[in-house]
Write an enzyme that holds these catalytic residues in place. Structure first.
Site, short mmCIF file in Angstrom:
data_model
loop_
_atom_site.label_atom_id
_atom_site.label_comp_id
_atom_site.label_asym_id
_atom_site.label_seq_id
_atom_site.Cartn_x
_atom_site.Cartn_y
_atom_site.Cartn_z
N HIS A 26 0.84 -1.21 0.00
CA HIS A 26 0.00 0.00 0.00
C HIS A 26 0.87 1.26 0.00
O HIS A 26 0.67 2.17 -0.82
CB HIS A 26 -0.91 -0.01 1.23
N GLU A 27 1.82 1.30 0.91
CA GLU A 27 2.68 2.48 1.01
C GLU A 27 3.61 2.60 -0.20
O GLU A 27 3.94 3.71 -0.64
CB GLU A 27 3.50 2.44 2.30
N HIS A 30 1.87 4.61 -2.90
CA HIS A 30 2.04 6.06 -2.74
C HIS A 30 3.46 6.49 -3.13
O HIS A 30 3.66 7.47 -3.86
CB HIS A 30 1.81 6.46 -1.28
#
Length: 405
Positions: A26-27, A30
């Site tokens: 997920h990170e 980004h």
């Protein structure tokens, strides 16, 4: 000491593996999109609290692992606002400071001065990475291990159950539910389990004929794989098939991706549907689970995958493969939850950006701060409530009450 080691192997390690995989991807979503747009980044962190590992790479990014492995974040340069969306006054002060120390050409590398569409893409990249991870993991498992299924053939109908009342008979084969194709008995169970007390239109094959039936699954309290109880929908049918009925299918890479995408959509569709029933009060909020339930599920899945293995190596392999499947499902849920319009989540940032696109300026600092506090309170309240439910399921308070009485 032996008991702690067993608990760590059974629950803690599988839980940390699944959660770390999902959060890291997920990170990274980004991070990679921000890097692609040339955004300056100060830190990439997995976990919170004091670091147990940290290193600064040549580009100036600090890579950190915190000792509390329950999340992660990417910190952009100049991102000192709790809501990560400064208002116009904050932007003016930040712009002045950057120009004074680095010159006007440096503004282009700061997240807050990127075009609105780029900031929106960066915010959405985390949830999108979760969906892509789910597709990848499903495809990997479908292409290597394959998929084991058997037809949705009814071999037993419980007297007085929902299926009996609807007219189901042994020998029926369910082909569709509410117009959706049913490919296996597992598909049928997954569809029914979240639709207690909801009428379902079934299309079945019986003796070469197609028959339409309507049944309303009963709400029953069942024992889940973790040893706790849950309220689920049941038709009151069983399916005992022979070895000849069981089909193992391995897909080529292209087919695996297509089927993996379909399974990801099915998990997302079920999550949205179930959450809708939860919000409207059709399902008890007691069914919500938190980190403890995820840890229990991780342990149960790992044990199920390791069962029947001839040696320790195959036990680890079986547990690993099973946990990948759980990680795929959890990744879809994490991706969806992060898209909810709550200010502390990615969906909240997208909501702020939508306002900025319409109003041509960021939301005011006081409104943002209030939204952040409300969002954080909602998130913490949800986590506490879910953890309370987990402890109730484990009968912890009943056990403590027995000790104190």
């Amino acid at each position: 000491m032996l008991g702690f080691a067993q608990t760590a192997l059974t629950y803690i390690i599988p839980f940390l593996f699944v959660l770390t995989l999902v959060v890291t991807v997920h990170e990274l979503g980004h991070f990679l999109v921000a890097k692609w747009f040339g955004v300056a980044i100060d830190r990439f962190a997995i976990g919170f609290g004091k670091p147990i590992f940290q290193r600064v790479d040549r580009s100036g990014v600090e890579w950190r692992i915190g000792w509390i492995p329950l999340g992660g974040y990417v910190r952009f340069s100049g991102d000192d606002n709790a809501a990560s969306v400064p208002d116009q006054d904050d932007l003016d002060h930040l712009r002045t400071a950057i120009v004074r120390h680095e010159g006007p050409q440096a503004l282009g590398k700061y997240y807050h001065f990127k075009p609105l569409w780029q900031r929106a893409c960066i915010a959405a990249a985390g949830p999108m990475a979760n969906f892509l991870l789910a597709i990848f993991l499903f495809a990997l498992l479908l292409g290597t291990v394959g998929e084991v299924t058997h037809p949705a053939k009814v071999t037993g109908v419980a007297p007085g159950g929902a299926a009996a009342a609807a007219g189901f008979l042994p020998g029926d084969v369910v082909t569709k539910t509410d117009g959706r194709t049913i490919r296996s008995f597992e598909d049928l169970e997954r569809y029914v389990i979240v639709r207690a007390n909801v009428p379902i239109q079934f299309e079945i094959e019986r003796g070469g004929r197609t028959i339409d039936l309507t049944a309303k699954p009963a709400l029953v309290r069942d024992v889940d794989p973790t040893g706790g109880t849950q309220e689920v929908g049941r038709l009151g049918i069983s399916s005992q098939v022979t070895a000849a009925d069981v089909v193992r299918t391995r897909y080529n890479p292209a087919e695996a991706v297509v089927v993996g995408a379909r399974k990801t959509w099915e998990v997302l569709d079920t999550t949205v549907y179930y959450l809708g029933r939860l919000v409207t009060g059709q399902v008890s909020a007691e069914q919500l689970g938190g980190p403890i339930r995820i840890a229990q599920a991780s342990g149960a899945v790992a044990q199920a995958g390791a069962e029947g293995a001839p040696d320790f190596g195959f036990m680890l392999l079986g547990a690993f493969v099973s946990l990948l499947g759980l990680a795929a499902v959890l990744s879809v849920s994490i991706g969806f939850m992060n898209l909810l319009p709550i200010p502390v989540l990615d969906g909240g940032h997208l909501l702020f950006y939508a306002y900025e696109a319409v109003a041509r300026r960021p939301l005011g600092a006081k409104v943002q701060a209030a939204g952040y506090r409300v969002g954080l309170a909602l998130l913490l309240g949800f986590m506490l409530f879910a953890t309370w439910n987990d402890l109730q399921r484990l009968r912890v308070f009943h056990f403590l009450g027995g000790l104190l009485s």
